[in-house]
Design a protein around this motif. Structure first.
Motif, PDB file in Angstrom:
ATOM      1  N   HIS A  72      34.603 -10.525  40.818  1.00 23.08           N
ATOM      2  CA  HIS A  72      34.184  -9.643  41.913  1.00 23.08           C
ATOM      3  C   HIS A  72      32.830 -10.034  42.490  1.00 23.08           C
ATOM      4  O   HIS A  72      32.576  -9.841  43.670  1.00 23.08           O
ATOM      5  CB  HIS A  72      34.072  -8.194  41.414  1.00 23.08           C
ATOM      6  N   ILE A 119      36.891   3.707  30.328  1.00 27.96           N
ATOM      7  CA  ILE A 119      37.215   4.240  31.658  1.00 27.96           C
ATOM      8  C   ILE A 119      37.162   3.097  32.665  1.00 27.96           C
ATOM      9  O   ILE A 119      36.110   2.491  32.869  1.00 27.96           O
ATOM     10  CB  ILE A 119      36.234   5.362  32.048  1.00 27.96           C
ATOM     11  N   VAL A 126      37.082  -6.261  33.049  1.00 25.13           N
ATOM     12  CA  VAL A 126      35.973  -5.886  32.162  1.00 25.13           C
ATOM     13  C   VAL A 126      36.421  -4.806  31.172  1.00 25.13           C
ATOM     14  O   VAL A 126      36.192  -4.915  29.959  1.00 25.13           O
ATOM     15  CB  VAL A 126      34.754  -5.419  32.989  1.00 25.13           C
ATOM     16  N   ILE A 146      43.165   5.024  37.116  1.00 21.65           N
ATOM     17  CA  ILE A 146      43.910   5.780  38.131  1.00 21.65           C
ATOM     18  C   ILE A 146      45.141   4.998  38.591  1.00 21.65           C
ATOM     19  O   ILE A 146      45.904   5.470  39.417  1.00 21.65           O
ATOM     20  CB  ILE A 146      43.017   6.088  39.364  1.00 21.65           C
ATOM     21  N   ASP A 147      45.325   3.802  38.043  1.00 22.01           N
ATOM     22  CA  ASP A 147      46.411   2.920  38.469  1.00 22.01           C
ATOM     23  C   ASP A 147      47.331   2.680  37.271  1.00 22.01           C
ATOM     24  O   ASP A 147      46.910   2.099  36.269  1.00 22.01           O
ATOM     25  CB  ASP A 147      45.774   1.602  38.971  1.00 22.01           C
ATOM     26  N   LYS A 182      47.534  -0.713  35.678  1.00 20.19           N
ATOM     27  CA  LYS A 182      46.401  -1.080  34.821  1.00 20.19           C
ATOM     28  C   LYS A 182      46.564  -0.467  33.428  1.00 20.19           C
ATOM     29  O   LYS A 182      46.153  -1.062  32.428  1.00 20.19           O
ATOM     30  CB  LYS A 182      45.086  -0.599  35.434  1.00 20.19           C
ATOM     31  N   SER A 208      43.974   9.138  35.081  1.00 24.01           N
ATOM     32  CA  SER A 208      42.983  10.114  35.538  1.00 24.01           C
ATOM     33  C   SER A 208      43.161  10.470  37.019  1.00 24.01           C
ATOM     34  O   SER A 208      42.373  11.244  37.563  1.00 24.01           O
ATOM     35  CB  SER A 208      41.561   9.621  35.261  1.00 24.01           C
ATOM     36  N   THR A 220      32.819   8.587  37.365  1.00 21.56           N
ATOM     37  CA  THR A 220      33.231   8.021  36.079  1.00 21.56           C
ATOM     38  C   THR A 220      32.053   7.946  35.095  1.00 21.56           C
ATOM     39  O   THR A 220      32.246   8.066  33.889  1.00 21.56           O
ATOM     40  CB  THR A 220      33.900   6.642  36.264  1.00 21.56           C
TER      41      THR A 220
END
Ligand code: APR
Ligand code: ZN
Ligand code: ZN
Length: 361
Positions: free
Chosen positions: A43, A186, A191, A212-213, A216, A231, A261
């Protein structure tokens, strides 16, 4: 004698990256030229391209890399030609107060190569994180090279140079996760997933993945998460408490970098537990907390800088664990790509489709 190689350049703010000729000088004192074999797309490279880190365009992107030392300058003791190395962001001095106190990741006197790499026109390039490894060869400070076992694939080794080290280090170095601990992570990108793998390595009994995905969360399970919490539909603080017999996790690792978060991480830990912040916030973000909660909950709130890693200690150790089958680093490599596919890899990263695209040479 300088040499010309191909490298990925970010020419200006938000402009597409492109492959151009890069002039790499011979290594000067304390410098090394490394023939890059693999470099992950992180990123931070995207942030450079977007102008979010510095205005010092043009950048030579890439900083999560492994390769072979080709030549070294005068007075280089760390490595020699032929060594297989993982690159790190900065060579530390070994002499300042932070280094002497055993916290070299906060060294006051870090350095990169002194000579610039340039475009064929002579324009100086700014190497991303002092590395610039989306290039067939790059010039770094010799202290940025850590020699590791050459029996491991370069794509896997390179990952330890940034994101994966940041996540594993957040768990084992900063969080000091111990045998039997409960850990919540979270944010389960590269990472966070590395933090999950690191927690398992350290002997955590419960590892709760929060994201949230859904995609993942499935991936987090394959990395060793024992429980998952979506979440987007469930209050993660409540869910983590329920999964830890009503107490909260011993260690909560935040790997997103957002106020909500950070707040969840703060409240999801057990009394006297540890919060590890590895997600990087933006300058304008704020977090307001009742002081009585800060005081009353005890424990510690720690940020993790580059996984608080010591490359010379941690890189070879993690490579050993990988070779022994105790840490599967292959799982982090979603795809191997060519140098001219970095722009496309940014799109895929943005869409959340990949953990890591790795340029292989
Ligand atoms: N709650 C939970 N998870 C979230 C939330 C949220 N509110 N918002 C985003 N996420 C998840 C995303 O779905 C994604 O899985 O966080 C994850 C972030 O992963 P990546 O975007 O792949 O980022 P990564 O490379 O893992 O880095 C995470 O750590 O080192 C820092 O700069 C890095 O701040 C970044 C963070
Ligand atoms: Zn990075
Ligand atoms: Zn120092």
């Amino acid at each position: 004698m300088s040499q010309e190689v191909r490298g990925v350049i970010a020419p200006g703010k938000d402009e597409p990256v492109r492959v151009e000729t890069v002039v790499v000088p011979d290594p000067g004192p304390g410098e090394a030229v490394v023939r890059v074999q693999a470099c992950g797309v992180c990123h931070t490279d995207l942030h450079y391209k977007q102008g979010g880190i510095s205005d010092d365009f043009p950048f030579l992107l890439g900083h999560e890399a492994a390769g072979v030392v080709e030549s070294v300058g005068e007075g280089t003791t760390e490595v020699e030609p032929g060594d297989f190395v993982i690159l790190n962001w900065r060579a530390v001095c070994g002499r300042c107060r932070a280094c002497r106190r055993g916290r070299p990741w906060y060294c006051f006197d870090t350095h990169n190569a002194r000579q610039p790499m340039t475009l064929a026109s002579g324009t100086e390039l700014s190497p991303a994180l002092g590395i610039g490894a989306f290039a067939e060869k790059t010039l770094v400070a010799s202290g940025q090279c850590t020699k590791v076992d050459p029996e491991v694939s370069p794509a896997v080794a390179g990952l330890l140079g940034c994101g994966v080290m940041a996540g594993i280090g957040a768990a084992i170095n900063t969080g000091q996760v111990g045998r039997g601990d409960s850990v919540a992570v979270i944010g389960c990108g590269g990472v966070g997933d590395a933090a999950i793998a690191g927690s398992r390595l350290a002997g955590a009994a419960r590892v709760i993945a929060v994201d949230i995905d859904e995609r993942k969360l499935r991936q987090a399970e394959s990395m060793g998460a024992t429980h998952t919490v979506d979440s987007s539909s469930t209050d993660p603080v409540e869910a983590i408490r329920e999964l830890t017999d009503g107490f909260g996790a011993d260690v909560v690792i935040e790997a997103v970098g957002r106020p909500e978060t950070y707040r969840q991480a703060f409240y999801a830990r057990d009394l006297a537990g540890t919060v590890v912040l590895v997600g990087v916030p933006t300058p304008e973000m704020r977090l307001e907390l009742p002081l009585l909660d800060v005081f009353g909950r005890g424990g510690s709130l720690k940020s993790s800088w580059y996984g608080d890693c010591l490359p010379s200690r941690d890189f070879p150790m993690l490579i050993d664990l990988h070779r022994q089958g105790r840490l599967d680093l292959e799982k982090f490599v979603t795809e191997k790509i060519a140098l001219d596919e970095v722009e496309h890899a940014f799109d895929r990263m943005h869409a959340g489709d990949v953990l890591r695209s790795v340029v292989v040479f």
